[in-house]
Write an enzyme that holds these catalytic residues in place. Structure first.
Site, PDB file in Angstrom:
ATOM      1  N   LYS A   1       0.848  -1.194   0.000  1.00 22.65           N
ATOM      2  CA  LYS A   1       0.000   0.000   0.000  1.00 22.65           C
ATOM      3  C   LYS A   1       0.887   1.249   0.000  1.00 22.65           C
ATOM      4  CE  LYS A   1      -4.016   1.704   2.698  1.00 22.65           C
ATOM      5  NZ  LYS A   1      -4.856   1.400   3.889  1.00 22.65           N
TER       6      LYS A   1
ATOM      7  N   SER B   1      -9.740   1.355   3.013  1.00 22.35           N
ATOM      8  CA  SER B   1      -8.883   2.162   2.167  1.00 22.35           C
ATOM      9  C   SER B   1      -7.830   1.380   1.391  1.00 22.35           C
ATOM     10  CB  SER B   1      -8.180   3.200   3.033  1.00 22.35           C
ATOM     11  OG  SER B   1      -7.314   2.572   3.956  1.00 22.35           O
TER      12      SER B   1
ATOM     13  N   SER C   1      -9.875  -1.200   7.045  1.00 25.16           N
ATOM     14  CA  SER C   1      -9.290  -0.922   5.729  1.00 25.16           C
ATOM     15  C   SER C   1      -8.551  -2.081   5.068  1.00 25.16           C
ATOM     16  CB  SER C   1      -8.344   0.278   5.827  1.00 25.16           C
ATOM     17  OG  SER C   1      -9.085   1.468   5.878  1.00 25.16           O
TER      18      SER C   1
END
Lengths: 487, 487, 102
Positions: free
Chosen positions: A78, A153, A177
């Protein structure tokens, strides 16, 4: 289209020289080139670097030298994890050109494991959001239906695994997330216990809630990744030392089912999910019961207050954590700033997107004089009550099972105008972060639109080994996690 | 009209702790380095970097708290204080808000009249320093973050100080204490100790008491400036009161800066801004619990404090207050002196040797008296030789200097250098006979001319000592010469 | 507690968080934050007199490091991401007020 290999399978194939890392990486890069313009999982790709790393690993293997536990396997991380190579953007205009001067702890661990970091994945700006629509830099879609969101996310990390654009990925989870996008994209996602994985180099959203964890094809890969990234790091004061919790070998007993497994369920909670989700959870529970598990119905009296407490605590911490993005020392500086105060106020107004600003505003309000006790301190007390609910639950049961999300992946743009509605969808995931517990999302079916549904399993702190074994029990008798994309 | 007033001063003091590295990262603390070269991701406030507390800073703070007779908190934590300023890279300062490390103590300060006074300490807490903004002549400011993250002990006194000289005495006493403890270099010019007095007057006019508005004075970089600024403020506030009658009200505290060139206080900020620092516990750090065992280990490093030592030297060794103060200005001198006395020598003799010769030599060599290469035992031996009349005070200086260069004891040196005094009456008498014979005029003056007797006597003494090549003990010479002339 | 986030509160929060919001943002945040805070108000229906605030789930304290140097970045590395620099310093428009807090 052929089945995607798991990271473990790919590792073993590379180690046995059935295929080379260079080939595997090249194939992955080709697939990214082909598919990612549609999916939008990546913010940056390190093609040359990845090939070079792969060649180095291939040489080591050919020379019979010892290699790490993820040798030659292409993984994605990420883009809120700091890397000295490429940019670390957090999906924000604020950090669009930011190059970190150091590597995050987990990046060092992946490199030490000889993994090939192939690229960095899209996210909601500063990990704030549940759809990845808040990324200022790229749009990510759900690989199962490109009109729908990938969740968030860690939407890019989930979509990348689901679309076969990496063997496994890392995400971060502050309120769901990792688990929610894993559920939306039909992959396995683990949010570890707070303190299990070092946050050093994870760009902070909510310091007391954030954890880094794996998004993978199955629980075995999650265990493999945990073996690499978990453990104490002296650079993170909140990283659990061995005296708090010994780090086990997550793969060692993974395939050992747990006899007499006691599963807690909260019927009133599950009733809040849409029918297809409720059905899938019920079916999953039946699978466990067929494996000898016992189902215990409990109540979680304070669960309902989790979202409210979370949005106070997380935003309060965020308002402070994001104060450093000011256009002075790094990051975006507004060209319109006349004086030094405007360097702050204009750079921040122009550099942050609406959701980030909304949360900074909310958190600032919660900490400001006159409101601190009513909101911030009160939320911390509620947090304690929620944790006590879990403590009581784990006196009766080994784990708690519930949905990850009340719905399957929703349409892009469907909820962007109503932030509160977006927040309320975090109902099943948020309490886990407040209590600092590990939570696992495993695919457990599809709805009528052929969208994946996730089952969430929660266990006590620092029992990820047990949690993964519970997940593995399910995956050993179901194949939802092996379903391939309809692409 | 009758008017008198009391001066009321409280101090806010920042003491820079002399740890090797910064408070939350491993950057070395070195004064005067090129800008932004003692910085790392942590003290630059880089995204994802995390603070880890320096144990030495905590211990130094506790040690100082103990020396200031404070109660040490057994449980304390770190809080964030939020405000935006370019020298504060995270835009929050890690500090301590509601649980300071130390509270409710006092510092005993020596007064000019030889007595002492206790000034109450409200609290002492640890916090990180900011960097430095340099305000250039151009239209910009330059920011150096080398100092950012330096551990500071903030000490707040109660408003117990009632004169400019008391304020200076406190500052000097605190400097002496922290240097004794070895917790700070405490150099005001280098900003190691920063004093911000809060000053006002309680004026009694015609039986009614008026309190003038409090002013805070900044930019004080010497003890002299500190003392003078208080005197200035007293005059200014008195004038202002007489001109305007303005009295203390909430919010009318103003800030004055010290103008060293013009030796006056200058208004910086009229009203105190209504700050909202949004203090909250730093979620990146964990609390500190101070156990009995840890506390007593730290307390064992406390040793005798300077004022106690000074008072003991007066009481037990019969030194003057002045001598005791000179000896205790630096711990190394005081300890060395004490050790020499304990070796068995007259304290005043040791004191004279140290203050007249030792400190001068140490100063020339830019070292301390204990590092001159002389053991306390040998210094005591030297003092005893003076005491016994074996050597003159002048010879003692020569021997002292020689002792710093060789490893010989003072008696050996005295012999080698022919500095031993002749105490043999017979030998000295022979010299006197010779001098009397050669100087009949002076002898008759000494005997019978009252106007010239004293001078003549001195001349004859000098002649005898010269003939002895400076080795005759002046005491014995005077005695024998007197007896001879009286005869 | 009154949960209406009026314009004044929005402007105060914006000032404290150094966000120069546009007129439309102020209006939008006022509406959205009011709705969110109204929802959050539900925590104030719980009785928590005897509940300790839980700032941290991890039962640890005294995480302290030895006072040992770990090296620093070079000046070039430190300033690599800086929007503006001068002679090894971070450069900002002239600071006119003394607002340092320490």
């Amino acid at each position: 289209m052929s089945d995607f290999q798991t990271a473990l399978e790919l590792r073993d194939a590379i180690a046995a020289q059935h295929c080379s890392s260079t080939q595997a990486v090249q194939q992955m890069l080709n697939r990214i080139e082909q598919v990612d313009p549609t999916v939008g999982a990546y913010l940056s790709i390190f093609a040359d670097r990845a090939i070079q790393d792969a060649k180095r690993i291939d040489q080591k293997i050919a020379a019979g030298q010892p290699v790490g536990p993820l040798a030659g396997v292409p993984v994605a991380v990420k883009d809120n994890l700091c890397t000295t190579f490429g940019t670390t953007t957090c999906g924000s205009k604020m950090l669009e050109h930011f190059v970190a001067p150091y590597n995050a702890h987990v990046i060092e661990r992946l490199q030490a494991a000889d993994a090939i970091i192939i690229g960095k994945t899209n996210l909601d700006e500063f990990a704030m959001g549940s759809s990845t629509e808040n990324s200022a830099l790229r749009k990510t879609v759900n690989p199962w239906d490109s009109s729908r969101v990938a969740g968030g996310s860690s939407g890019g990390s989930a979509a990348a695994v689901a679309a076969g654009l990496c063997a496994a990925s890392l995400g971060s989870d502050t309120g769901g997330s990792i688990r929610q996008p894993a559920s939306f994209c039909g992959v396995t996602g683990l949010k570890p216990t707070y303190g299990r994985v070092s946050r050093y180099g994870l760009i902070t959203y909510g310091s007391s809630l954030d954890q880094i964890g794996p998004l993978t094809r199955d629980t075995a890969d999650a265990a493999l990744l945990m073996n690499i990234i978990a453990g104490h790091d002296s650079r993170d004061s909140t990283s659990a030392s061995e005296s708090i919790a010994v780090k086990p070998d997550y793969l060692a007993d993974l395939k050992q089912p747990i006899n007499g497994l006691r599963i807690a369920v909260v019927p009133t909670l599950n009733a809040g999910a849409e029918a297809s989700v409720q059905n899938a959870i019920e079916e999953a529970l039946k699978v466990y019961q067929s494996l000898g598990a016992e189902r215990i119905e409990i109540t979680m009296p304070h669960f309902d207050y989790a979202i409210a407490a979370y949005y106070v605590i997380a935003t309060a911490e965020a308002s402070s954590n994001l104060a450093r993005f000011d256009g002075v020392h790094y990051g975006y500086r507004s060209p319109n700033a006349g004086n030094y105060i405007e360097v702050y106020s204009k750079s921040r107004d122009e550099g942050f997107g609406p959701e980030v600003k909304r949360r900074i505003m909310l958190g600032t309000f919660a900490l400001s004089s006159g409101y601190y006790d009513a909101y911030y301190v009160k939320a911390l007390k509620v947090r304690n009550l929620i944790r006590q609910d879990f403590v009581k639950a784990f006196e009766k049961a080994d784990c708690l099972m519930l949905p990850v999300s009340p719905t399957t992946a929703f349409k892009i743009g469907e909820k962007t105008d109503d932030p509160l509605q977006m927040y309320l969808a975090d109902i099943y995931t948020i309490a886990v972060n407040l209590a600092g517990l590990p939570g696992l999302s495993v695919p457990c079916g599809f709805d009528a639109k052929n969208l994946p549904i996730g089952l969430q399993i929660i266990t006590n702190a620092f029992t990820e080994d047990k949690l993964l074994r519970i997940g593995q029990m399910y995956q050993s008798v179901t194949d939802w996690h092996k379903r391939n994309l309809p692409l | 009209m009758s008017l008198n007033y009391n001066i009321i001063v409280g101090l806010e003091i920042h003491v820079q702790l002399a740890t090797r590295t910064k408070m939350f990262c491993g950057c070395e603390l070195e004064f005067g380095q090129p800008p932004n070269t003692r910085v790392c991701p942590v003290c630059l406030g880089m995204p994802g970097a995390l603070p880890v507390m320096n144990k030495a800073a905590v211990e130094a703070a506790i040690l100082t708290g103990l020396a200031l007779n404070c109660t040490i908190s057994r449980f304390t934590k770190w809080d964030r204080k939020s405000y935006y300023y370019p020298d504060l890279p995270k835009n929050y300062q890690i500090s301590q808000y509601d649980l300071p490390l130390a509270e409710n103590g006092y510092i005993e300060i020596p007064l000019e009249d030889g007595t002492s006074k206790k000034i109450r300490i409200r609290r002492a807490h640890l916090e990180e320093d900011a960097g430095k903004n340099t305000h250039t002549l151009g239209n910009f400011s330059a920011v150096d973050l080398n100092r950012a993250g330096t551990p500071l002990l903030e000490i707040v006194t109660e408003p117990d100080l009632n004169s400019p000289s008391e304020v200076r005495q406190l500052a000097q006493e605190l400097q002496r204490i922290v240097r004794y403890l070895g917790v700070s270099e405490a150099d005001m010019q280098k900003g190691h100790m920063r004093f911000e007095p809060n000053v006002n007057l309680h004026i009694t006019q015609d039986g009614q008491v008026f309190k003038t508005p409090i002013t805070e004075v900044k930019n004080l970089n010497s003890f002299r400036a500190l003392e003078r600024s208080i005197a200035c403020e007293v005059n200014r506030q008195l004038d202002e009161f007489l001109a305007t009658g303005k009295t203390l009200q909430i919010g009318n505290k103003s800030t004055y800066g010290w103008d060293d060139v013009n030796q006056m206080t200058v208004l910086q900020r009229e009203k105190e801004e209504a700050h909202d620092y949004r203090y909250f516990p730093d979620p990146d750090l964990v609390p500190v619990a101070v156990s009995d065992e840890w506390l007593s280990r730290i307390a064992s490093r406390l040793g005798e404090l300077p004022l106690a030592m000074q008072q003991r030297f007066v009481r037990d060794y019969g030194l003057s207050d002045y001598d005791a103060q000179v000896l205790t200005a630096e711990k190394s001198t005081a300890v060395f002196f004490d050790a020499a006395v304990r070796c068995g020598a007259q304290p005043k003799r040791i004191c004279n040797l140290l203050t007249q010769t030792g400190l001068k030599l140490a100063n020339e060599k830019q070292t301390t008296v204990d590092a001159l290469g002389i053991s306390p035992g040998r210094l005591a031996a030297l003092a005893n030789m003076v005491e016994a009349g074996q050597i003159s005070a002048t010879s003692a200086t020569v021997i002292f200097e020689t002792m710093t260069q060789t490893d010989e004891d003072p008696a050996q040196i005295a012999e080698q250098k022919n500095l031993l005094q002749k105490n043999d009456a017979g030998e000295i008498e022979a010299l006197i006979e010779q001098v009397i014979w050669e100087n009949q005029k002076a002898v008759s003056d000494a005997k019978s001319n009252p106007k010239k007797a004293k001078k003549a006597m001195g001349f004859l003494m000098g002649q005898v000592i010269q003939k002895s090549k400076g080795q005759a003990n002046p005491k014995i010479v005077a005695e024998l010469l007197n007896r001879k002339l009286m005869a | 507690m009154n949960h209406q986030i009026d314009r004044q509160l929005v402007e105060r929060a914006a000032l404290l968080s150094r966000l120069e919001l546009s007129e439309s943002e102020i209006a939008q945040f006022s509406t959205q934050l009011s709705a969110i805070v109204e929802y959050i108000e539900k925590i104030n229906t719980l009785h928590t007199e005897h509940v300790e605030p839980l700032a941290h789930c991890l039962p640890v304290h005294n995480v302290l490091r030895a006072d040992e140097p770990r090296g620093s970045l070079s000046n070039a590395e430190a300033l690599a991401n800086a929007p503006d620099t001068i002679d090894g310093y971070f450069k900002v428009p002239k600071i006119l007020d003394d607002n340092s807090g320490a």
